[in-house]
Design a protein around this motif. Structure first.
Motif, PDB file in Angstrom:
ATOM      1  N   LYS A 136      -5.208   5.688   6.449  1.00 25.46           N
ATOM      2  CA  LYS A 136      -6.569   5.973   6.915  1.00 25.46           C
ATOM      3  C   LYS A 136      -7.116   7.036   6.276  1.00 25.46           C
ATOM      4  CE  LYS A 136     -10.190   5.453   9.502  1.00 25.46           C
ATOM      5  NZ  LYS A 136     -11.124   4.254   9.354  1.00 25.46           N
ATOM      6  N   ILE A 137      -6.367   8.397   6.405  1.00 26.58           N
ATOM      7  CA  ILE A 137      -6.563   9.698   5.658  1.00 26.58           C
ATOM      8  C   ILE A 137      -6.796   9.525   4.238  1.00 26.58           C
ATOM      9  CG2 ILE A 137      -5.960  12.086   5.271  1.00 26.58           C
ATOM     10  CD1 ILE A 137      -4.411  11.899   8.134  1.00 26.58           C
ATOM     11  N   THR A 138      -5.832   8.822   3.401  1.00 26.65           N
ATOM     12  CA  THR A 138      -5.790   8.806   2.023  1.00 26.65           C
ATOM     13  C   THR A 138      -6.822   7.599   1.409  1.00 26.65           C
ATOM     14  OG1 THR A 138      -3.810   7.253   2.168  1.00 26.65           O
ATOM     15  CG2 THR A 138      -3.473   9.664   1.575  1.00 26.65           C
ATOM     16  N   THR A 139      -6.865   6.594   2.070  1.00 27.79           N
ATOM     17  CA  THR A 139      -7.919   5.539   1.789  1.00 27.79           C
ATOM     18  C   THR A 139      -9.087   5.175   2.314  1.00 27.79           C
ATOM     19  OG1 THR A 139      -6.715   3.878   2.939  1.00 27.79           O
ATOM     20  CG2 THR A 139      -5.764   4.541   0.664  1.00 27.79           C
ATOM     21  N   GLY A 140      -9.171   5.896   3.639  1.00 25.74           N
ATOM     22  CA  GLY A 140     -10.388   5.261   4.360  1.00 25.74           C
ATOM     23  C   GLY A 140     -10.223   3.926   5.273  1.00 25.74           C
ATOM     24  N   LYS A 141      -9.179   3.329   4.981  1.00 22.86           N
ATOM     25  CA  LYS A 141      -9.051   1.871   5.464  1.00 22.86           C
ATOM     26  C   LYS A 141      -8.091   2.026   6.598  1.00 22.86           C
ATOM     27  CE  LYS A 141     -11.678  -0.253   2.255  1.00 22.86           C
ATOM     28  NZ  LYS A 141     -11.379   0.337   1.114  1.00 22.86           N
ATOM     29  N   THR A 142      -8.125   1.044   7.436  1.00 26.74           N
ATOM     30  CA  THR A 142      -7.266   0.868   8.518  1.00 26.74           C
ATOM     31  C   THR A 142      -6.413  -0.296   8.329  1.00 26.74           C
ATOM     32  OG1 THR A 142      -9.188   1.810  10.168  1.00 26.74           O
ATOM     33  CG2 THR A 142      -7.113   0.874  11.048  1.00 26.74           C
ATOM     34  N   ILE A 143      -5.216  -0.181   8.572  1.00 24.94           N
ATOM     35  CA  ILE A 143      -4.145  -1.273   8.372  1.00 24.94           C
ATOM     36  C   ILE A 143      -3.252  -1.024   9.701  1.00 24.94           C
ATOM     37  CG2 ILE A 143      -2.195  -2.249   7.267  1.00 24.94           C
ATOM     38  CD1 ILE A 143      -3.848  -1.465   4.607  1.00 24.94           C
ATOM     39  N   LYS A 144      -3.220  -1.927  10.610  1.00 22.76           N
ATOM     40  CA  LYS A 144      -2.909  -1.767  11.951  1.00 22.76           C
ATOM     41  C   LYS A 144      -1.501  -1.851  11.919  1.00 22.76           C
ATOM     42  CE  LYS A 144      -6.925  -2.780  14.601  1.00 22.76           C
ATOM     43  NZ  LYS A 144      -8.023  -3.933  14.550  1.00 22.76           N
ATOM     44  N   ASP A 145      -0.786  -2.871  10.945  1.00 24.82           N
ATOM     45  CA  ASP A 145       0.333  -3.291  10.898  1.00 24.82           C
ATOM     46  C   ASP A 145       1.128  -2.912   9.693  1.00 24.82           C
ATOM     47  OD1 ASP A 145       2.912  -3.701  11.385  1.00 24.82           O
ATOM     48  OD2 ASP A 145       2.666  -5.778  12.374  1.00 24.82           O
ATOM     49  N   PRO A 146       1.060  -1.680   8.955  1.00 26.00           N
ATOM     50  CA  PRO A 146       1.536  -1.194   7.658  1.00 26.00           C
ATOM     51  C   PRO A 146       2.888  -1.921   7.661  1.00 26.00           C
ATOM     52  CG  PRO A 146       1.431   0.781   8.790  1.00 26.00           C
ATOM     53  CD  PRO A 146       0.738  -0.334   9.884  1.00 26.00           C
ATOM     54  N   THR A 147       3.846  -1.796   8.555  1.00 27.28           N
ATOM     55  CA  THR A 147       5.256  -2.142   8.058  1.00 27.28           C
ATOM     56  C   THR A 147       5.693  -3.578   8.190  1.00 27.28           C
ATOM     57  OG1 THR A 147       5.720  -1.506  10.517  1.00 27.28           O
ATOM     58  CG2 THR A 147       5.904   0.145   9.053  1.00 27.28           C
ATOM     59  N   SER A 148       4.910  -4.428   8.562  1.00 24.60           N
ATOM     60  CA  SER A 148       5.045  -5.659   8.759  1.00 24.60           C
ATOM     61  C   SER A 148       5.600  -5.979   7.026  1.00 24.60           C
ATOM     62  CB  SER A 148       3.710  -6.463   8.860  1.00 24.60           C
ATOM     63  OG  SER A 148       3.950  -7.894   8.437  1.00 24.60           O
ATOM     64  N   GLY A 149       6.625  -7.039   7.201  1.00 23.20           N
ATOM     65  CA  GLY A 149       7.422  -7.574   6.224  1.00 23.20           C
ATOM     66  C   GLY A 149       6.683  -8.761   5.564  1.00 23.20           C
ATOM     67  N   MET A 150       5.765  -9.256   6.307  1.00 23.73           N
ATOM     68  CA  MET A 150       5.172 -10.576   5.775  1.00 23.73           C
ATOM     69  C   MET A 150       3.791 -10.258   5.255  1.00 23.73           C
ATOM     70  SD  MET A 150       4.041 -13.728   8.400  1.00 23.73           S
ATOM     71  CE  MET A 150       5.007 -14.476   9.263  1.00 23.73           C
ATOM     72  N   ARG A 151       3.969 -10.774   3.942  1.00 22.35           N
ATOM     73  CA  ARG A 151       2.864 -10.204   3.056  1.00 22.35           C
ATOM     74  C   ARG A 151       2.448 -11.552   1.957  1.00 22.35           C
ATOM     75  NH1 ARG A 151       4.808  -4.844   2.214  1.00 22.35           N
ATOM     76  NH2 ARG A 151       4.564  -3.346   4.005  1.00 22.35           N
ATOM     77  N   ALA A 152       1.349 -11.589   1.872  1.00 20.12           N
ATOM     78  CA  ALA A 152       1.091 -12.517   0.732  1.00 20.12           C
ATOM     79  C   ALA A 152       0.410 -11.925  -0.406  1.00 20.12           C
ATOM     80  CB  ALA A 152       0.046 -13.671   1.137  1.00 20.12           C
ATOM     81  N   TYR A 153       0.741 -12.043  -1.706  1.00 24.59           N
ATOM     82  CA  TYR A 153       0.210 -11.133  -2.699  1.00 24.59           C
ATOM     83  C   TYR A 153      -0.592 -12.302  -3.756  1.00 24.59           C
ATOM     84  CZ  TYR A 153       3.293  -7.559  -1.306  1.00 24.59           C
ATOM     85  OH  TYR A 153       4.067  -6.679  -0.679  1.00 24.59           O
ATOM     86  N   SER A 216       5.538   9.781  -0.305  1.00 27.61           N
ATOM     87  CA  SER A 216       5.029   8.772  -1.423  1.00 27.61           C
ATOM     88  C   SER A 216       3.478   8.595  -1.068  1.00 27.61           C
ATOM     89  CB  SER A 216       5.826   7.475  -1.309  1.00 27.61           C
ATOM     90  OG  SER A 216       5.062   6.586  -2.088  1.00 27.61           O
ATOM     91  N   ILE A 217       3.061   8.433  -0.061  1.00 24.64           N
ATOM     92  CA  ILE A 217       1.701   7.993   0.565  1.00 24.64           C
ATOM     93  C   ILE A 217       0.718   9.216  -0.034  1.00 24.64           C
ATOM     94  CG2 ILE A 217       0.075   7.611   2.084  1.00 24.64           C
ATOM     95  CD1 ILE A 217       2.082   5.774   3.478  1.00 24.64           C
ATOM     96  N   ILE A 218       1.276  10.350   0.341  1.00 28.70           N
ATOM     97  CA  ILE A 218       0.232  11.403   0.269  1.00 28.70           C
ATOM     98  C   ILE A 218       0.464  12.290  -1.187  1.00 28.70           C
ATOM     99  CG2 ILE A 218      -0.259  13.908   1.359  1.00 28.70           C
ATOM    100  CD1 ILE A 218       0.829  12.667   3.951  1.00 28.70           C
ATOM    101  N   PHE A 219       1.418  12.197  -1.676  1.00 27.68           N
ATOM    102  CA  PHE A 219       1.702  12.983  -2.908  1.00 27.68           C
ATOM    103  C   PHE A 219       1.621  11.961  -4.191  1.00 27.68           C
ATOM    104  CE2 PHE A 219       3.238  16.029   0.117  1.00 27.68           C
ATOM    105  CZ  PHE A 219       2.375  16.993  -0.240  1.00 27.68           C
ATOM    106  N   ILE A 220       2.109  10.958  -4.150  1.00 27.31           N
ATOM    107  CA  ILE A 220       2.235   9.855  -5.336  1.00 27.31           C
ATOM    108  C   ILE A 220       0.988   8.908  -5.030  1.00 27.31           C
ATOM    109  CG2 ILE A 220       3.586   8.423  -6.332  1.00 27.31           C
ATOM    110  CD1 ILE A 220       5.909   9.977  -5.178  1.00 27.31           C
ATOM    111  N   ARG A 221       1.015   7.982  -4.278  1.00 23.22           N
ATOM    112  CA  ARG A 221       0.325   6.919  -4.256  1.00 23.22           C
ATOM    113  C   ARG A 221      -1.567   7.416  -3.754  1.00 23.22           C
ATOM    114  NH1 ARG A 221       3.420   4.134  -6.946  1.00 23.22           N
ATOM    115  NH2 ARG A 221       5.402   3.600  -5.836  1.00 23.22           N
ATOM    116  N   ALA A 222      -1.649   8.170  -3.238  1.00 26.28           N
ATOM    117  CA  ALA A 222      -2.936   8.808  -2.864  1.00 26.28           C
ATOM    118  C   ALA A 222      -3.517   9.180  -4.246  1.00 26.28           C
ATOM    119  CB  ALA A 222      -3.177   9.875  -1.859  1.00 26.28           C
ATOM    120  N   ILE A 223      -2.949   9.544  -5.277  1.00 23.82           N
ATOM    121  CA  ILE A 223      -3.526   9.904  -6.631  1.00 23.82           C
ATOM    122  C   ILE A 223      -3.749   9.060  -7.514  1.00 23.82           C
ATOM    123  CG2 ILE A 223      -3.727  12.535  -6.157  1.00 23.82           C
ATOM    124  CD1 ILE A 223      -1.154  12.572  -7.524  1.00 23.82           C
ATOM    125  N   THR A 224      -3.674   7.531  -7.133  1.00 21.70           N
ATOM    126  CA  THR A 224      -3.332   6.579  -8.198  1.00 21.70           C
ATOM    127  C   THR A 224      -4.693   6.385  -8.680  1.00 21.70           C
ATOM    128  OG1 THR A 224      -1.864   5.440  -6.577  1.00 21.70           O
ATOM    129  CG2 THR A 224      -2.785   3.983  -8.449  1.00 21.70           C
TER     130      THR A 224
END
Lengths: 230, 117
Positions: A136-153, A216-224
């Motif tokens: 939320k802090i880095t992107t402003g979006k809310t993802i309620k279950d970020p650790t879920s292992g079921m994802r479709a790309y 990773s989120i704060i120092f690497i991915r946030a500045i993508t």
């Protein structure tokens, strides 16, 4: 739409047969079991049942398994890749909802436990909430279950996995994808508890995981950057 | 710098240099990987020969004793070496992963074509 379900499996001899049969009976998508050099007879069980299985010669972890699945999907021109756990916690009947969401134009659909239901209070869910906050802090979006292992790309997200070898099937990748202006939707699903075998997350590993995710989120991915540099 | 420290530095440098050359001859070390070690041993020999220069620099930088400056240089050298090694390991790990994937995909292709026939 050509859909591929990738099922990474490491020492899942007790669960894999049930998981794959669930996928076969409840969906008509292609699937691929990725046997990450299991020490038990996961490979033999898959071969006996004539499952579509690809076996790695060296154990290299979940990330490597998912990346191999992405390569396979990319080479065979699949439109959607679904990451599905081989440990029997996920139910295949929800997969069509994820695919529907991709068809509507989302780039990543997450099978989430907490869209309509409340997050229970436990130590593990505290970790999940902290990651939600970091996203939320880095992107402003809310993802309620970020650790879920079921994802479709979708295809665009698959392409990112092919270009960028540092992407993992973990929450920090979601931040990366959001920074790339991709649309992420969460779909309510139910998940079961693990029946057999042991989870790889013990207290020390969990702490390690959290520290990794935060860094990773704060120092690497946030500045993508939103565009790839050529 | 005390004479003891200077002698120790020279001896260690010579030993590490000889070891480097020996390992290269046994082809257990690549020339490109040994460059930093060689530069390091030359650096320490120079530091012990021109100790007055080391003393001058360390006093200008405000070190309490030249030996502290020598240690700092050695630590910095080791950190750089360590960092370079970390990068090498990561690169190797990526390469092994790609090989691992390649072998798996080839095996898969082979198995599937033999099943079809």
């Amino acid at each position: 739409m050509k859909v591929l379900i990738i099922i990474p499996a490491y020492n899942e001899a007790l669960n894999i047969e049930k998981t794959v049969k669930d996928v076969i009976t409840n969906t008509n998508y292609d699937y691929l079991v990725i046997n990450d050099c299991s020490k038990d007879n996961t490979k033999e069980i898959c071969e006996k049942n004539n499952f579509n299985v690809i076996s790695l010669p060296i154990n290299y972890g979940l990330t490597s398994g998912i990346q191999l699945g992405m390569k396979y999907a990319y080479n065979n021109d699949y439109d959607v890749v679904i990451q599905f756990d081989g440990d029997g916690q996920h139910e295949a009947k929800y997969l069509k909802d994820l695919v529907e969401s991709i068809e509507k134009g989302t780039n990543i659909a997450i099978g989430s436990r907490f869209v309509t239901k409340k997050k229970p209070f436990s130590f593990r869910m505290l970790g999940s909430s902290l990651i939600t906050a970091a996203i939320k802090i880095t992107t402003g979006k809310t993802i309620k279950d970020p650790t879920s292992g079921m994802r479709a790309y979708d295809k665009k997200a698959i392409k990112e996995f092919i270009i960028n070898a540092s992407l993992t099937p973990e929450p920090d990748t979601l931040v990366y994808m959001l920074k790339k202006k991709m649309k992420i939707e969460e779909i309510q699903v139910e998940m079961k508890d693990r029946e057999f075998g042991e989870s790889y997350l013990n207290p020390i590993k969990s702490m390690e995981y959290m520290v990794n995710m935060f860094l990773s989120i704060i120092f690497i991915r946030a500045i993508t950057r939103s565009k790839n540099i050529k | 710098m005390t004479i003891t420290l200077r002698i120790i530095l020279v001896i260690l440098s010579v030993i590490s240099f000889i070891l480097c050359v020996k390992k290269i001859k046994e082809s257990k070390l690549k020339v490109i990987n040994s460059v930093t070690w060689m530069i390091g041993s030359f650096l320490f020999v120079f530091m012990s020969i021109f100790s007055s220069a080391v003393e001058y620099i360390s006093s200008k930088l405000g070190f309490m004793a030249p030996v502290n400056f020598v240690f700092l240089v050695i630590i910095a050298f080791l950190l750089v070496q360590n960092f370079i090694d970390n990068i090498r390991i990561s690169t190797l790990s990526e390469k092994i992963k790609d090989l691992n994937h390649y072998i798996a995909l080839e095996d898969y292709k082979k198995n599937n074509t033999s099943n079809d026939n």
